[in-house]
Design a protein around this motif. Structure first.
Motif, PDB file in Angstrom:
ATOM      1  N   PRO A  99      -5.275  33.020  11.122  1.00 28.04           N
ATOM      2  CA  PRO A  99      -4.969  32.129  12.252  1.00 28.04           C
ATOM      3  C   PRO A  99      -5.969  32.318  13.385  1.00 28.04           C
ATOM      4  N   GLY A 100      -6.393  31.195  13.940  1.00 26.92           N
ATOM      5  CA  GLY A 100      -7.402  31.226  14.986  1.00 26.92           C
ATOM      6  C   GLY A 100      -8.815  31.109  14.477  1.00 26.92           C
ATOM      7  N   GLY A 101      -8.983  31.187  13.160  1.00 25.66           N
ATOM      8  CA  GLY A 101     -10.306  31.133  12.567  1.00 25.66           C
ATOM      9  C   GLY A 101     -10.823  29.721  12.387  1.00 25.66           C
ATOM     10  N   SER A 102     -12.012  29.643  11.775  1.00 28.09           N
ATOM     11  CA  SER A 102     -12.687  28.356  11.580  1.00 28.09           C
ATOM     12  C   SER A 102     -13.173  28.213  10.142  1.00 28.09           C
ATOM     13  N   LEU A 103     -13.289  26.979   9.706  1.00 26.48           N
ATOM     14  CA  LEU A 103     -13.865  26.637   8.412  1.00 26.48           C
ATOM     15  C   LEU A 103     -14.596  25.313   8.548  1.00 26.48           C
ATOM     16  N   ARG A 104     -15.564  25.095   7.654  1.00 25.45           N
ATOM     17  CA  ARG A 104     -16.217  23.810   7.592  1.00 25.45           C
ATOM     18  C   ARG A 104     -16.141  23.271   6.170  1.00 25.45           C
TER      19      ARG A 104
ATOM     20  N   SER B 114      -9.648  26.905  15.519  1.00 27.85           N
ATOM     21  CA  SER B 114      -8.291  27.250  15.989  1.00 27.85           C
ATOM     22  C   SER B 114      -7.251  26.923  14.927  1.00 27.85           C
ATOM     23  N   LEU B 115      -7.562  27.307  13.705  1.00 18.09           N
ATOM     24  CA  LEU B 115      -6.672  27.003  12.588  1.00 18.09           C
ATOM     25  C   LEU B 115      -5.363  27.761  12.717  1.00 18.09           C
ATOM     26  N   ASN B 116      -4.286  27.120  12.290  1.00 15.07           N
ATOM     27  CA  ASN B 116      -2.974  27.757  12.288  1.00 15.07           C
ATOM     28  C   ASN B 116      -2.320  27.537  10.931  1.00 15.07           C
ATOM     29  N   PRO B 117      -1.261  28.267  10.621  1.00 13.49           N
ATOM     30  CA  PRO B 117      -0.647  28.151   9.279  1.00 13.49           C
ATOM     31  C   PRO B 117      -0.224  26.730   8.920  1.00 13.49           C
ATOM     32  N   GLU B 118       0.069  25.904   9.917  1.00 15.63           N
ATOM     33  CA  GLU B 118       0.468  24.519   9.628  1.00 15.63           C
ATOM     34  C   GLU B 118      -0.700  23.681   9.098  1.00 15.63           C
TER      35      GLU B 118
ATOM     36  N   THR C  60      -6.230  27.653   3.214  1.00 10.18           N
ATOM     37  CA  THR C  60      -5.065  28.493   3.464  1.00 10.18           C
ATOM     38  C   THR C  60      -5.277  29.280   4.745  1.00 10.18           C
ATOM     39  N   VAL C  61      -4.335  29.140   5.664  1.00  9.78           N
ATOM     40  CA  VAL C  61      -4.400  29.867   6.935  1.00  9.78           C
ATOM     41  C   VAL C  61      -3.234  30.848   6.962  1.00  9.78           C
TER      42      VAL C  61
END
Length: 118
Positions: free
Chosen positions: A13-18, A85-89, A115-116
């Motif tokens: 959570p809070g991470g980033s992906l592209r 700002s990824l979250n589990p949702e 998957t977060v």
């Protein structure tokens, strides 16, 4: 039109992906204007995430505004989704799509899992 996605994975959570999606096909340049991303979480319907036209017009789901950015390289027939700002949702299978205009996807990629989780 064929679409090939890449860039999914697991992140805290809070991470980033592209995510990236490259399109190919003999009619792509004449038949496709909009490219974008949908996602489908377990037990939920597929939903729009973001879409962009050749001219740069964009549309985002309210849930991702301010966190996700869609971009496009027309010379490479590639669309990108920068997610922060990824979250589990946000956990879902993300599908690239393309179509003649926004709201009318006619081709889909195979999907890539995001998957977060902590």
């Amino acid at each position: 039109v064929q679409l090939v996605e890449s860039g999914g994975g697991s992140v805290q959570p809070g991470g980033s992906l592209r995510l990236s999606c490259e399109a190919s096909g003999s009619f792509f340049s004449t038949s496709i204007d909009a490219m974008g991303w949908h996602r489908q979480a377990p037990g939920k319907e597929r939903e729009l995430v973001a879409v962009i036209t050749r001219s740069g017009e964009t549309n985002y789901a309210d849930s991702v505004k301010g966190r996700f950015t869609i971009s496009r390289d027309n010379a490479k027939n590639t669309v990108y989704l920068h997610m922060s700002s990824l979250n589990p949702e946000d956990t879902a299978v993300y599908y690239c799509n393309a179509g003649p205009s926004i709201g009318f996807p006619s081709a889909w990629g195979q999907g890539t899992q995001v998957t977060v989780s902590s």
